[in-house]
Scaffold this motif. Structure first.
Motif, PDB file in Angstrom:
ATOM      1  N   MET A  32      -4.807   7.880   3.429  1.00 40.34           N
ATOM      2  CA  MET A  32      -4.446   6.244   2.832  1.00 40.34           C
ATOM      3  C   MET A  32      -3.510   5.496   3.597  1.00 40.34           C
ATOM      4  N   GLN A  49     -14.331  -2.549  -2.121  1.00 40.67           N
ATOM      5  CA  GLN A  49     -13.621  -3.148  -3.254  1.00 40.67           C
ATOM      6  C   GLN A  49     -14.540  -4.572  -3.318  1.00 40.67           C
ATOM      7  N   ALA A  78       2.143   1.637  -3.511  1.00 40.78           N
ATOM      8  CA  ALA A  78       0.614   2.102  -4.108  1.00 40.78           C
ATOM      9  C   ALA A  78       0.472   3.589  -3.982  1.00 40.78           C
ATOM     10  N   ARG A  79       0.566   4.041  -2.990  1.00 38.94           N
ATOM     11  CA  ARG A  79       0.507   5.508  -2.667  1.00 38.94           C
ATOM     12  C   ARG A  79       1.528   6.312  -3.169  1.00 38.94           C
ATOM     13  N   PHE A 126     -12.943  15.552  -9.642  1.00 32.67           N
ATOM     14  CA  PHE A 126     -12.293  14.291 -10.674  1.00 32.67           C
ATOM     15  C   PHE A 126     -13.305  13.320 -10.691  1.00 32.67           C
ATOM     16  N   MET A 157       0.873  -1.034   0.006  1.00 39.22           N
ATOM     17  CA  MET A 157       0.048  -0.042  -0.195  1.00 39.22           C
ATOM     18  C   MET A 157       0.913   1.290   0.013  1.00 39.22           C
ATOM     19  N   MET A 163      -8.002   1.851   5.117  1.00 36.29           N
ATOM     20  CA  MET A 163      -7.634   0.914   3.679  1.00 36.29           C
ATOM     21  C   MET A 163      -8.380  -0.273   4.099  1.00 36.29           C
ATOM     22  N   GLN A 204       0.739   6.438  -6.662  1.00 36.65           N
ATOM     23  CA  GLN A 204      -0.386   7.245  -6.999  1.00 36.65           C
ATOM     24  C   GLN A 204       0.034   8.913  -6.980  1.00 36.65           C
ATOM     25  N   HIS A 247     -15.404  -1.284 -10.199  1.00 39.98           N
ATOM     26  CA  HIS A 247     -14.176  -1.175  -9.716  1.00 39.98           C
ATOM     27  C   HIS A 247     -14.197   0.222  -8.680  1.00 39.98           C
ATOM     28  N   LEU A 248     -13.272   0.145  -8.109  1.00 43.37           N
ATOM     29  CA  LEU A 248     -13.142   1.106  -6.981  1.00 43.37           C
ATOM     30  C   LEU A 248     -11.965   2.327  -7.396  1.00 43.37           C
ATOM     31  N   LEU A 249     -12.305   3.649  -7.328  1.00 45.52           N
ATOM     32  CA  LEU A 249     -11.391   4.363  -7.452  1.00 45.52           C
ATOM     33  C   LEU A 249     -10.992   5.152  -6.178  1.00 45.52           C
ATOM     34  N   ILE A 250      -9.898   4.840  -5.707  1.00 46.40           N
ATOM     35  CA  ILE A 250      -9.550   5.463  -4.372  1.00 46.40           C
ATOM     36  C   ILE A 250      -8.737   6.551  -4.295  1.00 46.40           C
ATOM     37  N   MET A 251      -9.225   7.883  -3.493  1.00 48.00           N
ATOM     38  CA  MET A 251      -8.453   8.936  -3.714  1.00 48.00           C
ATOM     39  C   MET A 251      -8.012   9.506  -2.360  1.00 48.00           C
ATOM     40  N   TYR A 307      -4.159  11.993 -14.233  1.00 45.42           N
ATOM     41  CA  TYR A 307      -3.899  10.459 -14.546  1.00 45.42           C
ATOM     42  C   TYR A 307      -4.466   9.871 -12.979  1.00 45.42           C
ATOM     43  N   HIS A 308      -4.800   8.521 -12.945  1.00 43.99           N
ATOM     44  CA  HIS A 308      -5.076   7.961 -11.665  1.00 43.99           C
ATOM     45  C   HIS A 308      -4.860   6.697 -11.738  1.00 43.99           C
ATOM     46  N   LEU A 309      -4.756   6.040 -10.530  1.00 42.27           N
ATOM     47  CA  LEU A 309      -4.468   4.534 -10.420  1.00 42.27           C
ATOM     48  C   LEU A 309      -5.539   3.723 -10.165  1.00 42.27           C
ATOM     49  N   LEU A 310      -5.558   2.477 -10.834  1.00 43.16           N
ATOM     50  CA  LEU A 310      -6.513   1.432 -10.615  1.00 43.16           C
ATOM     51  C   LEU A 310      -5.908   0.418  -9.957  1.00 43.16           C
ATOM     52  N   ILE A 311      -6.195   0.326  -8.401  1.00 42.79           N
ATOM     53  CA  ILE A 311      -5.504  -0.855  -7.703  1.00 42.79           C
ATOM     54  C   ILE A 311      -6.198  -1.875  -7.616  1.00 42.79           C
ATOM     55  N   GLU A 323      -0.136  11.589 -10.116  1.00 44.89           N
ATOM     56  CA  GLU A 323      -1.020  12.628  -9.767  1.00 44.89           C
ATOM     57  C   GLU A 323      -0.234  13.882 -10.137  1.00 44.89           C
TER      58      GLU A 323
END
Lengths: 333, 333
Positions: free
Chosen positions: B71, B84, A80-81, B114, A77, B77, A84, B95-99, A94-98, A88
């Motif tokens: 995050m 998710q 991932a962060r 966004f 994680m 999380m 991301q 799916h999930l878009l996590i911001m 742009y964004h991330l699909l986890i 960004e």
DNA sequence: CTGTTAGCGCTTTCAC
DNA sequence: GTGAAAGCGCTAACAG
């Protein structure tokens, strides 16, 4: 609430959709006067462009896929962060699909397909070790693929990983240096590259220390907490207990402590080296030595690489793949 | 690799694009014969439908947005992972878009915009407390909004949250019952609903215990580790130290321990109650009592609610909003 | 049962 | 500088 489109805005502002689009994207020529008018119309209406339509037209999804083997592991994680944040920062939306493969090849396959259908511009994969052909196909198909943390044999792709061998060797030598003769090893599944590398390092360490690795002290875990519990249970409930343990990842180390507690051993019964940090290691003054990784840095490197590849021509002209290696450190104290 | 479209497949299979689409979606009638032929063509070509085009046409993005304030906090999380899993279970390709808003209203605003542009079908918000109008507008605009963990005053929206008041009261009474007279409180920012509620509970607890809450022992932190460090530093480096601390979230509790260590105090110097679990609390045998939350459950409820709302007519007909409350438990031992 | 066709909302030549 | 129009890849009527 009526769904607004660019046409509604165009109508309201008394201009064409092309003009609206130009204002939206800051492309082409638009007189300052018209631009202001359009902008205020947009605001007045509360219009938001549809990113899906934009993606379709531009053939750019502005999304990056990331598949991790364990969403509950802080290591991934953190990676991932960092990824991301890095993508960004580019500001291009742009964004991330986890996605979480849960160390399962089949789930990983599904995740890959899913991301491919979403037309992500790149896939960052911390893989299970399976799906080699599919990953290759994705790469050949023009989707940038970056392997993160874990490599896959026989694939020539961009990789950002850590050096697992040398520091593992060092860890064993360190334990031997503290006088241990019965050192247990709790491994990850050998289908995973990091597990193989860590094991190779461990073997080198035993050799260097002049110790014989005893088969019954080598346990193949699965990088999970439960696996760690099971492993330590096996090790401690039969004769010939170890006096020290090398544990191939953070989750299993946690499991080892849970297991020790469950078995009624004091938590400092063993000298332990953990590959990968535990959040609380700084507070937890047991006999715990940590191999500190750098997920932040790894994520940044990955993000940087991904965004750079995006700039370059797709697939075809892609010159040599890049391999970046980070070096974890054994934190002796 | 040439990008394949449905037309290429149609051509290769000698049928129309409509037929391909029908096979792909399992909709309408297709003879078994043709279906098989199409399927093998698809496989042979390695064709993957373009989810972006599909979304545009169907006006369904099959995505859900989630905005968390941090995050790096395992609590959020865990919620994210549960949501998710729940929406993926539906099997409809969601799916999930996590911001991450990082507790920053401005970042939260950007994240909301966004997600709105991405046309997510629902927004799950664990909010900073700001952006009320925008959130309302999103909801009015037909995007389902579910507030998770934190509510926003004056908005009538679906909410899944925990009861913060009563268990906080209980915590103070518990500490008083252990003989403490100087109980410090490390709060969150009062712009956040959970922080307000927890503080309200704390006050009720003081009243019930017949104690006077001493102003200099009440500190407003910010739900971060650094905030916890700063708070405990302030509390312990001046006369009239507390003997117990109520800490309004997990990250600040962690900070408290880091701070104590830094200041040279033993980690069991104080009786501590932490709102929110710490991963290692089970190993960490200090004087730590935890208010155990249930992020898993909260995430599942949120996911369930989101998917149900999706079924119902959008916005307009949306009957009463739903409010679900979970009850954290004070884990005395 | 299958094909034709009209868009979904946007960007982008190409004219004017 | 601005507008008209042609799609991006797909689905869903509507014909046949």
């Amino acid at each position: 609430m009526p769904k607004l489109t660019i046409r509604d805005v165009a109508q309201a502002a008394g201009v064409s959709t092309a003009t609206i689009s130009r204002v939206l994207n800051g492309s082409g020529y638009v007189s300052a006067e018209v631009r202001e008018h359009v902008q205020s119309t947009i605001r007045a209406l509360g219009y938001r462009p549809n990113a899906i339509a934009r993606s379709l037209k531009q053939e750019k999804s502005r999304s990056i896929g990331l598949i991790v083997p364990d969403m509950t592991n802080p290591y991934f994680m953190t990676v991932a962060r960092a990824v991301q944040r890095r993508i960004e920062r580019e500001g291009a939306g742009y964004h991330l699909l986890i996605m979480d493969s849960a160390e399962d090849r089949e789930k990983e396959r599904e995740a890959l397909h899913f991301l491919l259908e979403k037309r992500v511009e790149a896939i960052v994969l911390a893989g299970t070790g399976g799906n080699r052909e599919l990953v290759q196909a994705a790469s050949d198909g023009g989707t940038h693929v970056v392997l993160a943390d874990r490599t896959i044999d026989g694939l020539s792709l961009d990789v950002v990983a850590e050096d697992n061998v040398d520091v593992s060797r060092e860890a064993i030598v360190y334990l031997a240096g503290r006088g241990h003769r019965r050192i247990a090893v709790i491994n990850g599944r050998q289908t995973i590259s990091t597990a193989r590398e860590r094991y190779a390092g461990v073997c080198a360490g035993f050799a260097q220390a002049g110790l014989q690795a005893e088969p019954e002290l080598i346990i193949e875990g699965d990088y999970t907490r439960q696996g760690g519990i099971a492993a330590i249970r096996a090790l401690m409930t039969r004769p010939g207990r170890p006096t020290a343990v090398y544990c191939a990842n953070n989750e299993m180390t946690f499991g080892v402590y849970l297991g020790l507690q469950e078995l009624g051993f004091p938590l400092d019964e063993l000298d332990i080296v953990s590959f990968g940090d535990l959040e609380f290691s700084s507070l937890f003054h047991q006999r715990l030595t940590v191999i500190r990784q750098n997920p932040e840095r790894l994520g940044e490197e990955v993000g940087e690489l991904v965004m750079r590849r995006r700039g370059e021509g797709s697939g075809e002209a892609a010159a040599g793949r890049e391999k970046r290696v980070l070096y974890p450190k054994l934190e002796c104290r």
